[in-house]
Design a protein around this motif. Structure first.
Motif, mmCIF file in Angstrom:
data_model
loop_
_atom_site.group_PDB
_atom_site.id
_atom_site.type_symbol
_atom_site.label_atom_id
_atom_site.label_comp_id
_atom_site.label_asym_id
_atom_site.label_seq_id
_atom_site.Cartn_x
_atom_site.Cartn_y
_atom_site.Cartn_z
ATOM 1 N N LEU A 33 0.822 -1.215 0.000
ATOM 2 C CA LEU A 33 0.000 0.000 0.000
ATOM 3 C C LEU A 33 0.853 1.260 0.000
ATOM 4 C CD1 LEU A 33 -2.743 -1.034 2.605
ATOM 5 C CD2 LEU A 33 -2.889 -1.067 0.104
ATOM 6 N N THR A 34 2.119 1.125 0.326
ATOM 7 C CA THR A 34 2.969 2.313 0.493
ATOM 8 C C THR A 34 4.145 2.388 -0.459
ATOM 9 O OG1 THR A 34 4.254 1.154 2.193
ATOM 10 C CG2 THR A 34 2.381 2.488 2.950
ATOM 11 N N ARG A 35 4.428 1.308 -1.193
ATOM 12 C CA ARG A 35 5.593 1.286 -2.090
ATOM 13 C C ARG A 35 5.211 0.691 -3.432
ATOM 14 N NH1 ARG A 35 9.678 -2.378 0.946
ATOM 15 N NH2 ARG A 35 7.707 -3.386 1.494
ATOM 16 N N THR A 36 5.818 1.196 -4.486
ATOM 17 C CA THR A 36 5.619 0.601 -5.807
ATOM 18 C C THR A 36 6.377 -0.719 -5.877
ATOM 19 O OG1 THR A 36 7.580 1.536 -6.876
ATOM 20 C CG2 THR A 36 5.611 2.939 -6.794
ATOM 21 N N PRO A 37 6.087 -1.553 -6.871
ATOM 22 C CA PRO A 37 6.849 -2.805 -7.018
ATOM 23 C C PRO A 37 8.349 -2.577 -7.153
ATOM 24 C CG PRO A 37 4.880 -2.871 -8.371
ATOM 25 C CD PRO A 37 4.971 -1.478 -7.824
ATOM 26 N N PHE A 38 8.735 -1.507 -7.844
ATOM 27 C CA PHE A 38 10.162 -1.260 -8.037
ATOM 28 C C PHE A 38 10.814 -0.744 -6.754
ATOM 29 C CE2 PHE A 38 8.763 -0.208 -12.617
ATOM 30 C CZ PHE A 38 8.614 -1.553 -12.899
ATOM 31 N N GLN A 39 10.077 -0.009 -5.932
ATOM 32 C CA GLN A 39 10.610 0.404 -4.638
ATOM 33 C C GLN A 39 10.808 -0.802 -3.727
ATOM 34 O OE1 GLN A 39 7.564 3.223 -3.565
ATOM 35 N NE2 GLN A 39 8.667 4.968 -4.441
ATOM 36 N N ARG A 40 9.908 -1.748 -3.788
ATOM 37 C CA ARG A 40 10.071 -2.971 -2.991
ATOM 38 C C ARG A 40 11.296 -3.756 -3.457
ATOM 39 N NH1 ARG A 40 4.602 -6.316 -2.643
ATOM 40 N NH2 ARG A 40 5.593 -7.235 -0.795
ATOM 41 N N ASP A 41 11.511 -3.808 -4.772
ATOM 42 C CA ASP A 41 12.717 -4.468 -5.283
ATOM 43 C C ASP A 41 13.970 -3.833 -4.701
ATOM 44 O OD1 ASP A 41 11.146 -6.118 -6.811
ATOM 45 O OD2 ASP A 41 11.753 -5.285 -8.745
ATOM 46 N N ARG A 42 14.027 -2.506 -4.761
ATOM 47 C CA ARG A 42 15.202 -1.798 -4.226
ATOM 48 C C ARG A 42 15.414 -2.140 -2.759
ATOM 49 N NH1 ARG A 42 13.572 3.911 -3.373
ATOM 50 N NH2 ARG A 42 12.491 2.780 -1.717
ATOM 51 N N ASP A 43 14.343 -2.119 -1.980
ATOM 52 C CA ASP A 43 14.464 -2.364 -0.546
ATOM 53 C C ASP A 43 14.906 -3.797 -0.259
ATOM 54 O OD1 ASP A 43 13.615 0.214 -0.338
ATOM 55 O OD2 ASP A 43 11.570 -0.262 0.302
ATOM 56 N N ARG A 44 14.409 -4.749 -1.039
ATOM 57 C CA ARG A 44 14.815 -6.144 -0.845
ATOM 58 C C ARG A 44 16.295 -6.333 -1.154
ATOM 59 N NH1 ARG A 44 9.647 -9.898 -2.891
ATOM 60 N NH2 ARG A 44 8.195 -8.995 -1.382
ATOM 61 N N GLU A 98 17.736 2.720 -9.716
ATOM 62 C CA GLU A 98 18.503 2.528 -8.487
ATOM 63 C C GLU A 98 18.606 1.050 -8.122
ATOM 64 O OE1 GLU A 98 18.674 4.360 -3.959
ATOM 65 O OE2 GLU A 98 16.745 4.302 -5.002
ATOM 66 N N SER A 99 17.510 0.307 -8.260
ATOM 67 C CA SER A 99 17.531 -1.125 -7.955
ATOM 68 C C SER A 99 18.588 -1.833 -8.771
ATOM 69 C CB SER A 99 16.154 -1.746 -8.238
ATOM 70 O OG SER A 99 15.173 -1.232 -7.371
ATOM 71 N N LEU A 100 18.626 -1.545 -10.059
ATOM 72 C CA LEU A 100 19.579 -2.212 -10.946
ATOM 73 C C LEU A 100 21.015 -1.817 -10.618
ATOM 74 C CD1 LEU A 100 17.479 -1.873 -14.186
ATOM 75 C CD2 LEU A 100 18.045 -4.000 -13.011
ATOM 76 N N ALA A 101 21.229 -0.558 -10.280
ATOM 77 C CA ALA A 101 22.570 -0.114 -9.901
ATOM 78 C C ALA A 101 23.043 -0.807 -8.632
ATOM 79 C CB ALA A 101 22.576 1.401 -9.711
ATOM 80 N N LEU A 102 22.149 -0.958 -7.667
ATOM 81 C CA LEU A 102 22.525 -1.580 -6.401
ATOM 82 C C LEU A 102 22.761 -3.086 -6.545
ATOM 83 C CD1 LEU A 102 20.040 0.267 -4.016
ATOM 84 C CD2 LEU A 102 22.518 0.633 -4.180
ATOM 85 N N ALA A 103 22.081 -3.706 -7.511
ATOM 86 C CA ALA A 103 22.158 -5.170 -7.655
ATOM 87 C C ALA A 103 23.201 -5.632 -8.650
ATOM 88 C CB ALA A 103 20.792 -5.716 -8.081
ATOM 89 N N HIS A 104 23.777 -4.739 -9.434
ATOM 90 C CA HIS A 104 24.544 -5.182 -10.593
ATOM 91 C C HIS A 104 25.811 -5.949 -10.229
ATOM 92 C CE1 HIS A 104 27.209 -1.694 -9.910
ATOM 93 N NE2 HIS A 104 28.038 -2.222 -10.781
ATOM 94 N N ASP A 105 26.335 -5.781 -9.014
ATOM 95 C CA ASP A 105 27.575 -6.462 -8.623
ATOM 96 C C ASP A 105 27.355 -7.570 -7.597
ATOM 97 O OD1 ASP A 105 29.392 -5.289 -10.284
ATOM 98 O OD2 ASP A 105 30.253 -3.921 -8.806
ATOM 99 N N SER A 135 24.751 -13.069 -10.345
ATOM 100 C CA SER A 135 23.833 -12.087 -9.752
ATOM 101 C C SER A 135 22.394 -12.583 -9.839
ATOM 102 C CB SER A 135 23.970 -10.732 -10.458
ATOM 103 O OG SER A 135 25.234 -10.162 -10.235
ATOM 104 N N LEU A 136 22.046 -13.178 -10.994
ATOM 105 C CA LEU A 136 20.696 -13.728 -11.139
ATOM 106 C C LEU A 136 20.475 -14.871 -10.153
ATOM 107 C CD1 LEU A 136 18.042 -13.628 -12.824
ATOM 108 C CD2 LEU A 136 19.043 -15.418 -14.260
#
Length: 400
Positions: A33-44, A98-105, A135-136
């Motif tokens: 209810l408070t975050r978009t799907p992509f914001q949840r990805d970033r947080d995870r 941002e999610s992709l930048a944080l996860a790329h390594d 990474s995947l």
């Protein structure tokens, strides 16, 4: 009144990844209810163990060589800042970039590319090793945080961007010709098609170029501070040389440390400005109406100009012999390769030496499945843990 997460998507460009149009997750979950799907990805991603371990995984220098050099974690944070800033200017989804930048390594081994090369060499007969594929594996399998599934259950768009941020993996547009897609990717795509023959989203393309901007410029800074080369050595390198001249002209007698910072700051600004200008030119030419238009454009939408591409190549051509193959770096990478190879060889032949949780995943000594387990185990190590594990396994004076 504060806008809801999905209401804010109204400000996105038509060619952006829109959270309300996400193709969802492999395992369906109720929306927040408070975050978009992509914001949840970033947080995870931020909260996962693999992200924390990046603090002690290095780019060029091993963790104990100095506290001021970049690690995979600080690099990822710097990439995310650049990616988010560029995404905002271009009307893209900042959270996705941002999610992709944080996860790329997340899939990188200890000891940077030296560790990856060593693991690829010893695991070559068992499917090899590729840090993008790893990474995947990290975000779809190796992270154990949820009751209902392994991995982080990220959105289709984030997984697509993670796998294809450099371009299509198969088909006529593939960025690497005659290259076998790693088994970790084909195995996952068989269950959850990431459309490997198309380009990734504009957000993923921004994250990929932000990576280039960050590591090129920050490797210059780290190399100067480590004494691997001098400011004079850079004076004839395209882009760097002219910026050094301008800084010296504008601020004669400036402190060397501040001179380095100012030079790197200006270079980052020039590269980002060029990326934005070239992307806007392509937007005017191609006029994509949706994120899928970007995927099927047949070429990158986000790019450097030809002039900046030449500057980027020249910078890499300088850094390769003067930093990445400097004899002091060679000595440490030689040790790092030896550590990774010896760990793999021993643990593959003697899986009984693995910690219990890892040993239970093996099916015997010397098998392909055990090789995959050992590769996962080593890839997840930090520099510090790998060195400690090496001592525990090979030094008779160390406690096991």
């Amino acid at each position: 009144m504060t806008a809801t997460p999905l209401a804010r998507s109204a400000v996105l460009a038509p060619y952006a990844c829109r959270p309300e149009e996400s193709r969802g997750r492999l395992y369906p979950e109720p929306e927040s209810l408070t975050r978009t799907p992509f914001q949840r990805d970033r947080d995870r991603i931020i909260h996962c163990a693999a992200f924390r371990r990046l603090q002690y995984k290095t780019q060029v220098f091993v963790y104990h060589e100095g506290d001021n050099f970049r690690t995979r974690l600080t690099h990822s944070l710097e990439v995310s800042q650049i990616a988010r800033s560029v995404a905002r200017v271009l009307g893209l989804d900042e959270d996705m970039a941002e999610s992709l930048a944080l996860a790329h390594d997340l899939g990188h081994t200890p000891f940077g590319h030296a560790g990856e090369d060593a693991l690829q060499e010893v695991a070559g007969a068992y499917g090899g090793f590729d840090h993008n594929a790893q990474s995947l594996r990290v975000v779809t399998k190796l992270e154990k945080r949820y009751v209902a599934f392994d991995g982080l259950n990220l959105t289709w768009e984030t997984l697509e961007g993670l796998v294809k941020h450099n371009g299509p993996l198969v088909g006529s547009q593939a960025v690497k010709k005659d290259w076998l897609v790693p088994g970790a990717i084909t195995e996952y795509v068989a269950r959850h098609d990431l459309e490997l023959d198309t380009f990734a989203s504009a957000e993923a393309q921004v994250a990929a170029l932000a990576d280039d901007v960050a590591y090129n410029n920050h490797d210059i800074e780290d190399g100067l501070r480590a004494g691997l080369f001098t400011l004079d050595d850079l004076k004839d390198v395209p882009l760097v040389g002219p910026v050094l001249f301008e800084v010296a002209r504008d601020h004669p007698g400036i402190d060397r440390s501040v001179q380095i910072h100012e030079t790197v700051r200006r270079m980052i600004g020039l590269m980002i400005g060029d990326m934005i200008e070239e992307t806007r030119r392509r937007l005017a030419d191609f006029r994509p109406k949706s994120a899928d238009d970007v995927r099927r454009l047949g070429q990158p939408l986000v790019a450097f100009s030809d002039g900046m591409k030449a500057n980027d190549r020249a910078l890499k051509e300088f850094l390769f012999p003067n930093m990445y193959r400097h004899f002091l770096v060679n000595r440490m990478t030689s040790k790092a390769r030896r550590v990774v190879k010896d760990l793999f060889t021993l643990l593959h032949a003697e899986p009984g030496c693995l910690p219990p949780d890892w040993r239970r995943q093996c099916d015997g000594a010397g098998t392909p499945k055990t090789a995959r387990v050992v590769a996962d185990y080593i890839a997840g190590m930090t520099d510090r843990f790998a060195l400690d594990e090496y001592r525990r396994l090979f030094d008779m004076q160390e406690k096991p």
